[in-house]
Write a protein that holds these residues in place. Structure first.
Motif, PDB file in Angstrom:
ATOM      1  N   GLY A 222      11.957  20.755 -15.290  1.00 13.61           N
ATOM      2  CA  GLY A 222      11.933  22.311 -14.737  1.00 13.61           C
ATOM      3  C   GLY A 222      12.395  23.130 -16.036  1.00 13.61           C
TER       4      GLY A 222
ATOM      5  N   CYS B 156       3.137  23.101 -13.972  1.00 11.00           N
ATOM      6  CA  CYS B 156       3.946  22.382 -12.788  1.00 11.00           C
ATOM      7  C   CYS B 156       3.507  21.124 -12.274  1.00 11.00           C
ATOM      8  CB  CYS B 156       4.001  23.498 -11.396  1.00 11.00           C
ATOM      9  SG  CYS B 156       4.514  24.978 -11.897  1.00 11.00           S
TER      10      CYS B 156
ATOM     11  N   THR C 152       8.861  23.958  -9.283  1.00 11.32           N
ATOM     12  CA  THR C 152       7.478  24.774  -9.202  1.00 11.32           C
ATOM     13  C   THR C 152       7.959  26.208  -8.703  1.00 11.32           C
ATOM     14  OG1 THR C 152       6.530  22.450  -8.754  1.00 11.32           O
ATOM     15  CG2 THR C 152       5.284  24.623  -8.390  1.00 11.32           C
TER      16      THR C 152
ATOM     17  N   GLN D 164      -1.030  27.362  -4.926  1.00 14.63           N
ATOM     18  CA  GLN D 164      -0.270  27.996  -5.944  1.00 14.63           C
ATOM     19  C   GLN D 164      -0.977  29.215  -6.630  1.00 14.63           C
ATOM     20  OE1 GLN D 164       0.322  26.365 -10.076  1.00 14.63           O
ATOM     21  NE2 GLN D 164       2.351  26.750  -9.698  1.00 14.63           N
TER      22      GLN D 164
END
Lengths: 344, 313, 286
Positions: free
Chosen positions: C186, C210, C218, C243
């Motif tokens: 990340g 992601c 994420t 998302q």
């Protein structure tokens, strides 16, 4: 199935299986194979040990007799001539060491500069139609035996260079005659002998750089060439350096071609007369001294010992270089590839 | 929404880098073509049937005479002999290293390291080692006896040269073979193991046949190395042009040939070049062309086998 | 147009056609003004070799919004994205028809400086791809490329600002000299975003950023995108419908090389015009 398992009502049950997991296959080959293969491997390893031990062992006499002057002083050719008749001669391998070092470094410089450009071209820039034929000719170059390089060098490079020797060399450089067969000729020929080797390693390590690095560079608006030089080359650096080190190992061991084109006089080139004379000075390398003298001289104990001194230095150098290349790849390479297993 | 202009002028500096790479590649290509072209041009005129079927004539007076029959036979002989010595040991060692070796064991680690390191040792060192080692009296059976009344062998013969050459190419051949064996998919071995086939039978029946092209490539590349080497031959085969035995083709002379001296194409070229005693460059170029044809054929064979292997996967 | 010149048709036809074309352009321009269009895609067709991977794609990306490209694997959404910074130029056999304009400039014009285009249209890839260098150098490298005379202090400032913008500064400020490869997935992805921000782009494109991250990472990236959209135009390709629903203003739905539906995100998700979109949004395939 035999009938005793048919039970009343006609239903059939399977016989209780009898499995013996401890049963072993007893083919003779099973028992013979592994030790035999092991013997092959150990034999191969033993051969390595014998060669290395033998060379170092027989180099001991010259080093114990002469110690440091063997590598630090400068008389070889006359010492060899005298050794045929005189009982006690002092050898000096300094000119040979100088010859090997100078030809190797010169050739390394040329082949790395030219080879890096060539490798970048092959790995990144070349259209398919040019890449394949160029790869093929470089492979061809790699397959040409060193004696053939020597022959071509002697009949093409040497005459060409002899025209370039400064006209006043005969008057100025009084110690040694300057000819076309010289340090420079040796460097040129040696360059193209180690070049295919370096190019192959360099192309492989450039191609091994993850494509995502290159894409990342391009996507940031860094142009193609700068992406290659600023991102791809640093990432490929361990492989490139290892390739250069292995190319050095090849160059120091080259005997025949250099004995044909580099002048074959044990002489420490000097710039004291002026730099323009330097490239045309003759040299003799350690490897060529062995091949030139070893044919007949081995029966003379003094020469035998002296040549083993040279062989031991060559062997030591190549061992150190191989190990260095190995370490470069494993240490530096691991540092660069840190955690890439997860992220790429 | 206003955006700053994206049209730009092509900066010259952007072309300097790529241009230099193109130039480097062009120089290398030009040199390659020149070398090959030069050898063909100089050698072509001299390679004919007579050149191939007469023996070298090293007398200075007739430096322009003579051919390469003995050197061709010598090269063939040396290459076959050293391959014969290398093949079984290399294959055994490669199978062991690829299939059985326990990486944690110090001895096997040492073997691997040793082989890797030995692959980089110059051939001239092997030549030195060979002629000195096999001059010891115990090895008289491999060559002939040396000086009168001394316990020294001559140390130079086909047998000695082939042995030394075998040691020289061994690490390289083992490496290629090991890679070939390792590249056989693990699923082949797992499939065999799941059927209850023992390890050795799986190797012999499944792994080795699958790796056969790669193993053949290793053998051929080793042959190419042996055919192209000069230093070992010059030091351990005697530095002569002809064989010690005149009727070398006779079967009952085989032992004498093996123990005798001889020449190969590489030593013929060295000897005939302006640097050698023969000083007949045209003969040297004739020999060079024959040698290069041989090496190219071997390399092409290795490439073809490699390509065929990739296609069957 | 040429066709009509060759045929013996009356001039009236020609004039009518010209007028019609003019009309079309006018309408587009008006709409663009209204919507504050940044990228205008007109009749885009893309081939790899003889394979047509995108056809008849016409839409526009408004400035300072998040536009999401959705659709099943192989629908052409990543290809469309890679047209905008001409990364497709690197792919052998790529060819295209149609026109893509960035702020009114045709990006496939032969006079375009591709490096300048790519500076303005930043891209973040599916898998984090930091360079094998220090965190600082990862950002500084591209900044120096575009501004060779930048001073050391200025450069440090740009690096810090980019890391702050990418919400990474607090985590890495003490070891900027560390290898970027030692960061978590990340963090690496946020470094890649920082790297793209540092060269001051107009657009930031993210190709499934992601896909290889855990839910917490994420969420942090999504949060970051919602902050960045005030200053940048963002295009995101995503497999993750939730998302797209959470963060996007406009949605483009691609299927088998065609743009099937384009419009306001809420409208596309709640009241799709086409059955295929409805099926996809419902989870029937993809």
């Amino acid at each position: 199935m035999s009938s005793e398992y048919v039970q009343a009502g006609g239903s059939v049950t399977a016989p209780p299986p009898s499995i013996d997991l401890t049963r072993r296959v007893r083919h003779a080959s099973e028992h013979l194979a592994q030790p035999l293969l092991w013997a092959c491997a150990v034999f191969s390893g033993a051969v390595v040990g014998v060669v290395i031990a033998y060379v170092f062992w027989y180099a001991l006499p010259i080093f114990s007799r002469q110690a440091l002057p063997f590598i630090a002083t400068g008389d070889w050719d006359t010492a060899i001539d005298m050794a045929w008749t005189e009982p006690d001669v002092i050898f000096g391998a300094l000119p040979l060491i100088a010859g090997t070092t100078l030809t190797t470094l010169g050739a390394l410089l040329v082949s790395v500069v030219l080879g890096l450009g060539c490798a970048i071209f092959l790995a990144e820039l070349a259209p398919d139609g040019l890449r394949r034929p160029l790869e093929a000719v470089i492979q061809l170059l790699a397959g040409i035996p060193s004696v053939v390089f020597g022959l071509v060098g002697l009949s093409v490079v040497v005459p060409l260079l002899s025209g370039l020797v400064p006209k006043d060399a005969y008057d100025v450089v009084t110690d040694i005659p300057l000819e076309g067969d010289s340090l420079l000729a040796g460097i040129i020929v040696l360059s193209f002998m180690i070049l295919p080797f370096f190019v192959t390693v360099a192309v492989d390590s450039l191609r091994a750089v993850p494509r995502s690095y290159v894409d990342g560079g391009l996507a940031l608006g860094i142009d193609r060439w700068r992406t290659i030089t600023r991102i791809q080359l640093p990432a490929a650096a361990p492989g490139l350096l290892a390739g250069a080190v292995l190319a050095i190992a090849r160059a120091i061991g080259e005997a025949i071609a250099l004995s044909m084109v580099a002048g074959s006089i044990a002489f420490v080139p000097s710039a004291k007369w002026g730099l323009q004379y330097f490239p045309f000075m003759p040299v003799r390398t350690m490897a060529s001294a062995i091949v030139e003298t070893g044919g007949e001289g081995m029966s003379i104990p003094l020469i035998h010992d002296a040549l083993f001194g040279l062989a031991a230095m060559l062997l030591l150098a190549s061992l150190v270089l191989s190990l260095a290349a190995r370490m470069i790849v494993s240490w530096w390479g691991r540092r660069l590839a840190l955690d890439t297993g997860r992220s790429l | 929404m206003r955006v700053s202009p994206i049209k730009g002028h092509a900066r010259l500096s952007r072309w300097i880098g790529p241009a230099s790479a193109w130039i480097a590649a062009a120089v290398v290509a030009a040199v390659c073509f020149f070398i090959v072209g030069h050898i063909v041009r100089e050698g072509y005129a001299h390679v004919d049937w007579k050149f191939l079927t007469t023996d070298p004539d090293p007398s200075p007076a007739e430096s322009t005479g003579g051919g390469v029959r003995i050197p061709i036979v010598g090269t063939t002989f040396l290459v076959l002999l050293s391959t014969l010595l290398t093949f079984p040991i290399a294959l055994g060692a490669a199978v062991y290293l690829a299939e059985y070796m326990d990486e944690r064991w110090a001895v096997t680690k040492a073997i691997r390291l040793g082989l890797e390191v030995l692959a980089g040792v110059p051939s001239v060192v092997f030549g030195m080692f060979g002629v000195a080692m096999f001059s010891h009296g115990v090895f008289t059976f491999m060559s002939s006896s040396g000086a009168e009344g001394s316990d020294v062998a001559f140390g130079r013969s086909f047998l000695v040269a082939a042995t030394v050459m075998a040691i020289h190419v061994l690490p390289f051949v083992i490496k290629v073979m090991e890679e070939a064996i390792r590249s056989v998919p693990l699923s082949y071995r797992q499939g065999a193991a799941a059927l209850g086939v023992t390890k050795w039978r799986a190797i012999r029946r499944i792994v080795l046949p699958a790796a056969a092209p790669g193993i053949a490539t290793g053998v051929i590349l080793g042959m190419g190395l042996a055919a192209g080497d000069t230093a070992i031959v010059w030091l351990t085969l005697g530095g002569t042009m002809n064989m010690a035995v005149d009727n070398w083709w006779a079967l009952d002379q085989i032992v004498n040939v093996l123990r005798g001296t001889g020449s190969t194409l590489t030593t013929f070229i060295y000897f005939s070049s302006p640097a050698g005693e023969g000083n007949a460059p045209e003969l040297a170029y004739g020999g060079a062309m024959v040698l290069i044809l041989l090496v190219i054929t071997l390399n092409a064979a290795a490439t073809l086998i490699g390509r065929a292997r990739r296609q069957t996967r | 147009m040429n066709e009509s010149l060759r045929t013996p048709a009356p001039e009236a036809d020609e004039a009518a056609m010209l007028l019609a074309e003019l009309d079309r352009q006018m309408i587009r321009a008006e709409r663009a003004l209204e919507r504050n269009t940044l990228i205008d895609v007109d009749n885009l067709e893309v081939r790899y070799g003889s394979n047509v991977v995108l056809r008849d794609v016409t839409f526009d990306v408004p400035a300072n919004q998040i536009t999401a490209f959705i659709g099943p694997s192989g629908c052409g959404k990543s290809t469309a994205l890679r047209c905008f910074n001409r990364m497709n130029d690197e792919i052998r056999g790529f060819s295209m028809n149609g026109r893509i304009q960035l702020g009114g400039q045709d990006i496939y014009d032969p006079r375009v400086d591709v490096t300048e285009l790519r500076r303005q249209v930043g891209m973040v890839f599916q898998h984090p791809n930091p360079f094998p260098m220090s965190i600082h150098e990862n950002i500084a490298l591209a900044v120096r490329e575009h501004n060779p005379r930048i001073s050391r202090d200025e450069l440090d400032g740009v690096v810090e600002q980019a890391l702050v913008h990418a919400n990474l500064w607090d985590e890495v400020k003490d070891d900027l000299k560390r290898s970027a490869l030692a960061l978590s997935g990340g963090q690496q992805q946020r470094l890649c975003i920082a790297r793209a921000l540092a060269v001051r782009p107009t657009v930031i494109m993210l190709d499934e950023p992601c896909a290889s991250l855990d839910p917490i990472s994420t969420a942090r990236i999504e949060e970051l995108l919602l902050e960045l959209v005030a200053d940048y135009t963002i295009i995101i390709v995503t497999h993750n419908l939730a998302q797209a629903r959470r963060i996007s203003d406009d949605v483009a739905f691609f299927l088998m090389g065609r743009l099937l539906e384009f419009g306001d995100a809420r409208r596309v998700f709640e009241d799709p015009l086409r059955r295929e979109t409805a099926d996809y949004v419902r989870g029937a395939y993809g």
